[in-house]
Design an enzyme around this catalytic site. Sequence first.
Site, PDB file in Angstrom:
ATOM      1  N   CYS A  88      -1.261  -3.194 -18.769  1.00  0.00           N
ATOM      2  CA  CYS A  88      -2.267  -3.663 -19.702  1.00  0.00           C
ATOM      3  C   CYS A  88      -3.276  -4.495 -18.929  1.00  0.00           C
ATOM      4  O   CYS A  88      -3.362  -5.715 -19.077  1.00  0.00           O
ATOM      5  CB  CYS A  88      -1.582  -4.473 -20.805  1.00  0.00           C
ATOM      6  SG  CYS A  88      -2.705  -4.846 -22.120  1.00  0.00           S
ATOM      7  N   GLU A  89      -3.975  -3.846 -18.039  1.00  0.00           N
ATOM      8  CA  GLU A  89      -5.001  -4.520 -17.237  1.00  0.00           C
ATOM      9  C   GLU A  89      -5.942  -3.450 -16.666  1.00  0.00           C
ATOM     10  O   GLU A  89      -5.476  -2.476 -16.045  1.00  0.00           O
ATOM     11  CB  GLU A  89      -4.337  -5.336 -16.113  1.00  0.00           C
ATOM     12  CG  GLU A  89      -5.349  -6.066 -15.286  1.00  0.00           C
ATOM     13  CD  GLU A  89      -4.835  -7.316 -14.573  1.00  0.00           C
ATOM     14  OE1 GLU A  89      -3.831  -7.906 -15.009  1.00  0.00           O
ATOM     15  OE2 GLU A  89      -5.468  -7.686 -13.580  1.00  0.00           O
ATOM     16  N   TYR A 137      -6.647  -4.611  -2.327  1.00  0.00           N
ATOM     17  CA  TYR A 137      -7.559  -4.463  -1.171  1.00  0.00           C
ATOM     18  C   TYR A 137      -8.517  -3.278  -1.310  1.00  0.00           C
ATOM     19  O   TYR A 137      -9.321  -3.044  -0.414  1.00  0.00           O
ATOM     20  CB  TYR A 137      -6.779  -4.200   0.118  1.00  0.00           C
ATOM     21  CG  TYR A 137      -5.564  -5.048   0.358  1.00  0.00           C
ATOM     22  CD1 TYR A 137      -5.683  -6.416   0.593  1.00  0.00           C
ATOM     23  CD2 TYR A 137      -4.286  -4.478   0.406  1.00  0.00           C
ATOM     24  CE1 TYR A 137      -4.561  -7.184   0.849  1.00  0.00           C
ATOM     25  CE2 TYR A 137      -3.159  -5.248   0.657  1.00  0.00           C
ATOM     26  CZ  TYR A 137      -3.309  -6.600   0.878  1.00  0.00           C
ATOM     27  OH  TYR A 137      -2.207  -7.356   1.129  1.00  0.00           O
ATOM     28  N   TYR A 176       4.369  -2.198   2.806  1.00  0.00           N
ATOM     29  CA  TYR A 176       3.699  -3.019   1.792  1.00  0.00           C
ATOM     30  C   TYR A 176       3.623  -2.296   0.447  1.00  0.00           C
ATOM     31  O   TYR A 176       2.668  -2.440  -0.303  1.00  0.00           O
ATOM     32  CB  TYR A 176       2.310  -3.466   2.290  1.00  0.00           C
ATOM     33  CG  TYR A 176       2.377  -4.142   3.645  1.00  0.00           C
ATOM     34  CD1 TYR A 176       2.981  -5.393   3.773  1.00  0.00           C
ATOM     35  CD2 TYR A 176       1.907  -3.513   4.808  1.00  0.00           C
ATOM     36  CE1 TYR A 176       3.095  -6.008   5.017  1.00  0.00           C
ATOM     37  CE2 TYR A 176       2.017  -4.131   6.049  1.00  0.00           C
ATOM     38  CZ  TYR A 176       2.611  -5.373   6.143  1.00  0.00           C
ATOM     39  OH  TYR A 176       2.727  -5.977   7.366  1.00  0.00           O
ATOM     40  N   GLU A 198       5.034  -6.469  17.484  1.00  0.00           N
ATOM     41  CA  GLU A 198       5.617  -6.896  16.201  1.00  0.00           C
ATOM     42  C   GLU A 198       5.050  -6.114  15.020  1.00  0.00           C
ATOM     43  O   GLU A 198       4.445  -6.669  14.100  1.00  0.00           O
ATOM     44  CB  GLU A 198       5.285  -8.388  16.043  1.00  0.00           C
ATOM     45  CG  GLU A 198       6.084  -9.119  15.024  1.00  0.00           C
ATOM     46  CD  GLU A 198       5.710 -10.595  15.059  1.00  0.00           C
ATOM     47  OE1 GLU A 198       6.621 -11.395  15.216  1.00  0.00           O
ATOM     48  OE2 GLU A 198       4.505 -10.928  14.952  1.00  0.00           O
ATOM     49  N   PRO A 199       5.209  -4.812  15.038  1.00  0.00           N
ATOM     50  CA  PRO A 199       4.580  -4.014  13.982  1.00  0.00           C
ATOM     51  C   PRO A 199       5.404  -3.973  12.702  1.00  0.00           C
ATOM     52  O   PRO A 199       6.637  -4.075  12.721  1.00  0.00           O
ATOM     53  CB  PRO A 199       4.551  -2.610  14.599  1.00  0.00           C
ATOM     54  CG  PRO A 199       5.723  -2.598  15.537  1.00  0.00           C
ATOM     55  CD  PRO A 199       5.995  -4.009  15.974  1.00  0.00           C
ATOM     56  N   ARG A 203       3.611  -2.081   9.499  1.00  0.00           N
ATOM     57  CA  ARG A 203       3.020  -0.840   8.997  1.00  0.00           C
ATOM     58  C   ARG A 203       3.284   0.372   9.894  1.00  0.00           C
ATOM     59  O   ARG A 203       3.669   1.441   9.422  1.00  0.00           O
ATOM     60  CB  ARG A 203       1.508  -1.071   8.903  1.00  0.00           C
ATOM     61  CG  ARG A 203       0.711   0.051   8.300  1.00  0.00           C
ATOM     62  CD  ARG A 203      -0.790  -0.232   8.439  1.00  0.00           C
ATOM     63  NE  ARG A 203      -1.145  -1.608   8.198  1.00  0.00           N
ATOM     64  CZ  ARG A 203      -1.394  -2.117   6.993  1.00  0.00           C
ATOM     65  NH1 ARG A 203      -1.340  -1.343   5.942  1.00  0.00           N
ATOM     66  NH2 ARG A 203      -1.693  -3.390   6.836  1.00  0.00           N
TER      67      ARG A 203
END
Length: 412
Positions: A335-336, A304, A371, A261-262, A264
């Site tokens: 703005c972070e 991550y 992702y 069930e990949p 990535r």
Amino acid sequence: MKKLKKLIIKKKNILSAIKIYKTPLWIYDYKTIKKQILKLKKFDIIRFAQKSCSNIHILKIMKKLGAKIDAVSLGEIERALKAGFKGNCNDIVYTSDIIDTQTLKKVVLHKIPINIGSIDMIKKIGKISPNHKVWLRINPKFGDGHNKKTNTGGKNSKHGVWNTQLAISLIQKYNLNLIGLHMHIGSGADYNHLKKVCYAMIKSALLINKKISFISAGGGLPIPYKTNDKKINIKSYHKIWKKSIKNISETLKCKIKLEIEPGRFLVAQSGILVSKIESIKIVKNQTFILVNVGFNDLIRPALYGSYHYISVISKDNRKLNTLKKIKVVIGGPLCESGDIFTQKENSEIYTIKIPKVKLGDYIIFHDTGAYGASMSSNYNSRPLIPEILIKKNVLNQIRRRQTINEMLSLEI
Ligand code: LLP
């Protein structure tokens, strides 16, 4: 910067895409997806974890290439159906730890098998749909992942069923039809941990001692993000799983199909994120290159500390590789302060070496097919950006750019 990684997508095609669709944009390469699917062809069933890249056109490619689909929400079920996957068969499996009323109605209507991740799900489906096909997702009591946040096994994980015996007795009580067993220990897991799942599966299957038709090895296959990362040995991974299935199958006296069930593994390397340099800033003695994508587009580095190989294309055909390299930090427009692509897991920023660039040159983030777009948001009120698929050198826009009006329309 390490040895220059070969662009999976031709520079010529990237520049055409920029010319037609402007930056920023995602580009996927069809050939790479096909190549990755073929690597897994020995598994009886490849079930694509669509959360990694859920564009309907990507799902259609998966269907055409023979893969089945994993859906984790009502939205993902709808996407699968739109892409042509069918209910009442093995095409779609709904995997989750909860099931809300709307989703419950949908899986019952379309007879979509459910991969049970909690005792509450058994009761909910059992009460309204006796005989419903179910899988059991077992927490093997250990897990792994490229980051703590992607580890899905062990006592700190909310995923899967811990008390297998209780789950089985309830599945029996509600007359549900148990067709498969499933384990997924995490995303981007290392090979030694992945191998251990086989033994955990043998132990659980024999303990449960019920005839089943499927066993899923879950996803989690890593890919080489860094140029010196090792590739996973699929051949030997398949071999140890096949051996385990044979063992279970002979003891339980039933024919079992092996699923993988990949997410990535199938799509990460097919995708790039193309951005444009909007500012080159000197802060004390550090150079910040600011581009027109932020963590609202690609969140993996900020969330991550994930590494994505970065390369540069000049806007005006200048040869860049011969130029002196500069040390830079790459950041986005948000703005972070955390909107930095070159940051470690502990949020510390680092520099990379790139050729001397100018405003308007392009920064490419590699291996962003998984992702990437699927985790984007509208943070800072920035619209979602287009997705382009390249097949046989033809550019296909598979998602157009969201307009600001579309973004605001939910509130007006
Ligand atoms: N099956 C299940 C039940 C899963 O929960 C997942 C991923 C997969 C399969 C596919 O895992 P893969 O083969 O892609 O590793 N956002 C994170 C990854 C989170 C994965 C969540 N579940 C990232 O960007 O690395």
